[in-house]
Design a protein around this motif. Structure first.
Motif, PDB file in Angstrom:
ATOM      1  N   CYS A  80      31.418   6.454  53.144  1.00 40.77           N
ATOM      2  CA  CYS A  80      32.174   6.878  51.954  1.00 40.77           C
ATOM      3  C   CYS A  80      31.917   5.919  50.792  1.00 40.77           C
ATOM      4  O   CYS A  80      31.343   4.844  50.962  1.00 40.77           O
ATOM      5  N   VAL A 120      44.775  14.904  52.788  1.00 38.31           N
ATOM      6  CA  VAL A 120      43.626  14.920  51.871  1.00 38.31           C
ATOM      7  C   VAL A 120      44.154  15.084  50.465  1.00 38.31           C
ATOM      8  O   VAL A 120      44.931  16.015  50.185  1.00 38.31           O
ATOM      9  N   SER A 132      37.951  12.162  45.787  1.00 41.35           N
ATOM     10  CA  SER A 132      39.006  12.644  46.672  1.00 41.35           C
ATOM     11  C   SER A 132      39.267  11.577  47.726  1.00 41.35           C
ATOM     12  O   SER A 132      38.400  10.753  48.035  1.00 41.35           O
ATOM     13  N   VAL A 134      40.795  10.741  51.676  1.00 39.71           N
ATOM     14  CA  VAL A 134      41.307  11.110  52.993  1.00 39.71           C
ATOM     15  C   VAL A 134      42.137   9.928  53.479  1.00 39.71           C
ATOM     16  O   VAL A 134      41.638   8.808  53.593  1.00 39.71           O
ATOM     17  N   ALA A 155      35.892  15.745  50.209  1.00 38.79           N
ATOM     18  CA  ALA A 155      36.436  15.410  51.524  1.00 38.79           C
ATOM     19  C   ALA A 155      36.253  16.585  52.463  1.00 38.79           C
ATOM     20  O   ALA A 155      37.056  17.520  52.476  1.00 38.79           O
ATOM     21  N   VAL A 160      37.339  13.872  57.343  1.00 36.36           N
ATOM     22  CA  VAL A 160      38.742  13.857  57.752  1.00 36.36           C
ATOM     23  C   VAL A 160      38.859  13.415  59.214  1.00 36.36           C
ATOM     24  O   VAL A 160      39.666  12.544  59.557  1.00 36.36           O
TER      25      VAL A 160
END
Length: 392
Positions: A80, A120, A132, A134, A155, A160
């Motif tokens: 990420c 989320v 975004s 998570v 996301a 997730v």
């Protein structure tokens, strides 16, 4: 001649040899890459390696220094843009970009801390085009103690699930850290129990013995007072759970000097100590209670003189210490009850030392005790000579 057939053949041979060398080297390189495993195996190795390194940094719990180092490894696992770790009050670690999201993060994760469910949050900063998030809860001992937040342009379901798994993994590491802290506290409590055991009977008897010499032999009384002070100073010291074999033997020497002031020639002692094991690290107050057990439960109830033999030998990777007395011995079944904690009162020191050795080194390093009524007692203790995590 440059154009002769012999020269041409030699040139061809050199070229063929060079090609063969290049092919051989190429095959070795290809084989070495093959030995490293398939792409899936490489990915598995990298994942486990990153998790292992992150786990080392979480041994102290959710504190900023360790969590900050762990977050670098965990962000690489998730792939990420940024990863944050929070406790219930503040952000304790941040790695990556999207720093503009950090001030608002605790407000965003509040709902996850309260509900205990992964969430989320599209456009975490509330601005179009922002990352975004998570957010997954970290649970330890059935309580939500923090969150993991993974920030990415989008996301998906994969991120997730992966973030939730990372949060669960962090929770497991925190529980292990709590267990280690509990073990440390238990060891400290057991050392306090051993000290309390020393206090009531030994101090009283030693002071009585010293008092008996004040009028008849003042010099001996002064010597015993000094030895008593040195013994109690060592026994009640407040620093460290470990000591060296040499220091513990000095403590035993003072203890036996004071006991011989009470028993006189009834207590006879032999020492056989290999110099190379004197620096071996052992748990604090692990030998003195064994010698005290030999005096109190072996020789004190015996008629006439008794003998104690203390040996310390080099046994490869281990130091082996034995304490043997020719006293009254004990029933093996009663001994099993004592070591299992099913018999209160006598032999508390024996049980505590056995439990501490098993906690520190594993069950295979508990005390080995050979005894029978009227046959004396032989106690054997084996500890590793190399203990990089333990400081005396």
């Amino acid at each position: 001649m440059p154009d002769s057939p012999l020269f041409t053949a030699a040139a061809i041979a050199v070229i063929v040899l060079a090609v063969a060398v290049v092919v051989g080297v190429g095959l070795k390189v290809v084989r070495s890459f093959r030995d490293l495993g398939t792409d899936a195996e490489q990915a598995t190795y990298k994942t486990l390696h990153a998790a292992s390194r992150a786990g080392q940094h979480l041994r102290g719990g959710l504190e900023p220094s360790g969590a900050g180092k762990a977050s670098k490894q965990l962000r690489a696992l998730l792939g990420c843009e940024a990863l944050a770790i929070t406790d219930t009050e503040a952000v304790v670690a941040w790695d990556g970009t999207a720093e503009d999201t950090r001030p608002a993060l605790m407000g965003i994760v509040r709902g996850v801390l309260e509900s205990g469910r992964t969430a989320v949050v599209p456009h975490a900063t509330g601005q179009p085009g922002s990352f975004s998030a998570v957010i997954a809860p970290i649970r330890a001992s059935s309580k939500v103690v923090g969150t993991v937040a993974a920030l990415a342009p989008s996301a998906g379901a994969g991120l997730v699930r992966a973030t939730s798994e990372v949060a669960d993994w962090i929770g497991a590491q925190l529980e292990l850290a709590e267990l280690e802290a509990s073990r440390t506290l238990l060891m400290e409590a057991e050392v306090r129990a051993l000290r309390a055991q020393i206090s009531p009977h030994f101090i009283y008897n030693s002071l009585n013995a010293i008092a008996s010499f004040i009028n008849t032999d003042p010099a001996r009384a002064r010597e015993l007072v000094v030895e008593f002070a040195d013994f109690t100073r060592y026994s009640f010291r407040r620093h460290g759970d470990f000591t060296t074999l040499a220091e513990e033997l000095r403590c035993i020497d003072r203890y036996l000097l004071l006991e011989r002031a009470r028993f006189g020639e009834r207590v006879q002692v032999s020492l056989r100590i290999a110099p190379e094991v004197l620096s071996t690290v052992i748990p604090f107050l692990s030998l003195q209670p064994l010698v005290e057990n030999a005096v109190r439960h072996g020789l004190e109830a015996k008629e006439g003189p008794g003998h104690i033999t203390i040996c310390a030998n080099d046994s490869g990777a281990f130091a082996e210490v034995t304490i043997e007395d020719d006293g009254v011995g004990m029933d093996p079944e009663h001994l099993r009850q004592v070591l299992a904690g099913h018999s209160d009162g006598d032999h508390v020191g024996l049980r505590n030392v056995d439990a501490r050795l098993r906690q520190v080194y594993g069950d295979e390093h508990g005390l080995v005790i050979d005894t029978a009524p009227g046959e004396g007692t032989l106690i054997t203790m084996r500890v590793p000579k190399s203990q990089p995590r333990h400081d005396a």
